[in-house]
Design an enzyme around this catalytic site. Structure first.
Site, mmCIF file in Angstrom:
data_model
loop_
_atom_site.group_PDB
_atom_site.id
_atom_site.type_symbol
_atom_site.label_atom_id
_atom_site.label_comp_id
_atom_site.label_asym_id
_atom_site.label_seq_id
_atom_site.Cartn_x
_atom_site.Cartn_y
_atom_site.Cartn_z
ATOM 1 N N TRP A 190 48.825 61.374 52.756
ATOM 2 C CA TRP A 190 48.487 60.666 53.992
ATOM 3 C C TRP A 190 49.004 59.252 53.867
ATOM 4 O O TRP A 190 48.784 58.592 52.853
ATOM 5 C CB TRP A 190 46.969 60.630 54.243
ATOM 6 N N GLU A 231 49.219 64.930 56.166
ATOM 7 C CA GLU A 231 48.051 64.755 57.035
ATOM 8 C C GLU A 231 48.321 63.824 58.220
ATOM 9 O O GLU A 231 48.484 62.618 58.055
ATOM 10 C CB GLU A 231 46.904 64.179 56.190
ATOM 11 N N LYS A 233 47.529 61.786 61.885
ATOM 12 C CA LYS A 233 46.426 60.998 62.442
ATOM 13 C C LYS A 233 46.903 60.421 63.767
ATOM 14 O O LYS A 233 48.054 60.020 63.893
ATOM 15 C CB LYS A 233 46.080 59.872 61.459
ATOM 16 N N ASP A 264 42.467 66.781 59.701
ATOM 17 C CA ASP A 264 41.252 65.999 59.467
ATOM 18 C C ASP A 264 40.482 65.953 60.785
ATOM 19 O O ASP A 264 41.017 65.524 61.815
ATOM 20 C CB ASP A 264 41.640 64.593 58.996
ATOM 21 N N HIS A 267 40.681 62.832 63.134
ATOM 22 C CA HIS A 267 41.978 62.192 63.385
ATOM 23 C C HIS A 267 42.563 62.429 64.770
ATOM 24 O O HIS A 267 43.758 62.252 64.973
ATOM 25 C CB HIS A 267 43.003 62.655 62.340
ATOM 26 N N HIS A 291 40.374 68.498 56.216
ATOM 27 C CA HIS A 291 39.495 67.410 55.820
ATOM 28 C C HIS A 291 38.322 67.470 56.777
ATOM 29 O O HIS A 291 38.425 67.032 57.925
ATOM 30 C CB HIS A 291 40.209 66.053 55.925
ATOM 31 N N ASP A 299 35.652 55.507 64.454
ATOM 32 C CA ASP A 299 35.617 55.830 63.026
ATOM 33 C C ASP A 299 35.859 57.318 62.841
ATOM 34 O O ASP A 299 35.405 58.130 63.646
ATOM 35 C CB ASP A 299 34.272 55.454 62.409
ATOM 36 N N ASP A 301 35.276 58.874 59.787
ATOM 37 C CA ASP A 301 34.801 59.234 58.450
ATOM 38 C C ASP A 301 33.287 59.211 58.261
ATOM 39 O O ASP A 301 32.810 58.754 57.228
ATOM 40 C CB ASP A 301 35.453 58.298 57.424
ATOM 41 N N ASP A 331 36.103 64.740 53.811
ATOM 42 C CA ASP A 331 36.668 63.387 53.845
ATOM 43 C C ASP A 331 35.816 62.465 54.700
ATOM 44 O O ASP A 331 35.924 62.471 55.928
ATOM 45 C CB ASP A 331 38.115 63.421 54.368
HETATM 46 C C1 RNT Z 1 42.679 58.581 56.293
HETATM 47 C C2 RNT Z 1 42.822 59.997 55.845
HETATM 48 C C3 RNT Z 1 42.862 60.198 54.369
HETATM 49 C C4 RNT Z 1 41.897 59.309 53.614
HETATM 50 C C5 RNT Z 1 41.783 59.626 52.148
HETATM 51 C C6 RNT Z 1 41.062 58.567 51.399
HETATM 52 O O1 RNT Z 1 42.494 58.458 57.636
HETATM 53 O O2 RNT Z 1 41.805 60.762 56.423
HETATM 54 O O3 RNT Z 1 42.665 61.539 54.087
HETATM 55 O O4 RNT Z 1 40.617 59.330 54.179
HETATM 56 O O5 RNT Z 1 43.019 59.884 51.655
HETATM 57 ZN ZN ZN Z 2 41.573 62.782 55.753
#
Ligand code: RNT
Ligand code: ZN
Length: 423
Positions: A190, A231, A233, A264, A267, A291, A299, A301, A331
């Protein structure tokens, strides 16, 4: 708070088993399948994505861990001890997802493009001793060469080469874990690359990213040792208007190069979910990496909770019979609560969602659909939401010798008193 006795758990399971059997669902078969699922726990929840390269260094790449709950791991040993606690609270046997900044270099500064397998020997020993497979990630952020927001798609060839070399080093480290542990590492790339404001040229960074990735993947590595993933986003903090590695870019890239795509859950657009993407992508890609995360506004996460989104992801994997093709990682990073609780709650939720999906009468649902009986399909799907899946979950925890119900919190509180508050 008192937890149910063993007897209560068994009795509740007995009743649940009968209810499911009446629908044609074999609860023990669901549990046997669940036992084969390894979740990859993200090491970075334990120390707010700090790593040990530069203690006290700032988190970059638009990532932000907020909160100052006591007990953050300050060394690899502390992080491993914390992880041991988490694994002891999860039914089944699980993996570790490690970032390059968690290298152990014996106090010596080793640049990221010079990282070697030996810098991860202690992680390998620990993983082997505890039966964890390991997945890996280059760290293309929190570094002076990433400070202007670009890495693999940087316009400066020297900076690009540095990150290419880092990613090459990481694939070799992934292969090292794969060969030492007898299970392939998924090495996931990523990069944060993108613009805060509207770019004039959206093409060049993407062309450069494509060239960098091709250079990284040029070395053939046995897929039994290492699998490559990238990955996408939609946007990040500081890259609101443009991200080089978008979904379309990486979808086309992975399909044309035959590598894994990472989805993810945090994302995408706030109302866009990854569940519906899984079946489409699996028609064209061998394997995916997830993820599992939870987006909240901007956010991406937050700790994984038991949401409709989470359940839909689990259902899609199970309904597509794709447990063997979808690698499941977590994640998120929350520094405002006990970090071990954050890990445990998200991981237990993910497993529980998979269990609930495994407890569906899949053939019956598909039959109703084929028959055009959508009223019955809807009624059954609604009924399934409130079937006693949790009695099966409690029984599974009991069988696997891990705390039932909320009893895991007592163990975490105890560890907090004995260990975390002294850090
Ligand atoms: C960031 C990505 C990535 C990170 C990690 C720490 O937006 O989701 O996967 O969170 O690599
Ligand atoms: Zn991620």
């Amino acid at each position: 708070m008192s937890t149910p006795s063993e007897n209560q758990v068994r009795q509740a399971y007995q009743l649940a088993q009968e209810r499911y059997a009446a629908m044609g669902v074999d609860t023990q078969k669901a549990l046997d399948t669940l036992q084969g699922v390894a979740i990859s726990l993200h090491c970075w929840q334990g120390d707010d994505v700090g790593g040990f390269e530069n203690p006290g260094g700032e988190l970059g790449g638009g990532l932000a861990a907020t909160g100052n709950y006591p007990g953050k791991a300050r060394s690899a040993d502390e992080l491993r001890r914390d992880l041991d606690v988490v694994y002891s609270l999860l039914p089944g046997s699980h993996r570790l997802n490690l970032h390059a900044i968690y290298a152990e270099t014996g106090g010596r500064r080793v640049e990221r493009n010079d990282l070697l397998p030996e810098h991860f020997a202690a992680w390998k020993d620990w993983a082997r001793a505890n039966g964890h497979g390991v997945d890996f990630n280059p760290t293309c952020f929190s570094h002076p060469k990433a400070a202007d927001g670009f890495t693999l798609s940087h316009r400066d060839p020297a900076i690009r080469q540095f990150w290419v070399d880092h990613c090459i080093a990481c694939r070799r480290i992934g292969a090292y874990f794969g060969s030492e542990l007898g299970t392939p590492a998924v090495t996931n790339i990523w990069v944060p690359d993108g613009y805060k404001d509207t770019p004039a040229d959206r093409t060049t960074p993407r062309r450069l990213l494509c060239e960098s990735l091709d250079a990284i993947l040029a070395e053939k590595i046995d897929p039994a040792l290492n699998l490559d993933a990238v990955e996408p986003k939609l946007f990040g903090i500081g890259s609101e208007s443009y991200v080089s590695g978008s979904m379309e870019f990486y979808t086309a890239y992975t399909i044309s190069r035959g590598i894994l795509l990472t989805l993810d859950a945090g994302h995408f657009h706030p109302t866009e979910t990854i569940a519906d993407k899984i079946s489409s992508l699996l028609l064209f890609l061998d394997q995916l990496l997830l993820h599992v995360s939870r987006g909240v506004r901007w956010d991406s996460d937050h700790v994984v909770t038991y949401t409709d989104d989470l359940q839909a992801i689990a259902q899609e994997i199970v309904r597509a019979s794709a447990l063997g093709r979808v690698h499941i990682g977590l994640d998120y990073f929350d520094a405002s609560i006990n970090r071990i609780a954050a890990w445990t709650i998200g991981a237990r939720n993910t497993l529980r969602a998979l269990l609930q999906a495994l407890l569906e009468p899949g053939d019956l649902l598909v039959q109703l659909e084929a028959d055009g009986d959508y009223s019955q399909r809807l009624a059954l799907m609604e009924e399934l939401k409130v079937m006693p899946a949790n009695a099966v979950w409690d029984y599974y925890c009991l069988q696997q010798g891990v705390p039932v119900g909320m009893a895991f919190m007592e163990r975490i509180k105890d560890y907090e008193q004995k260990e975390l508050i002294h850090r």
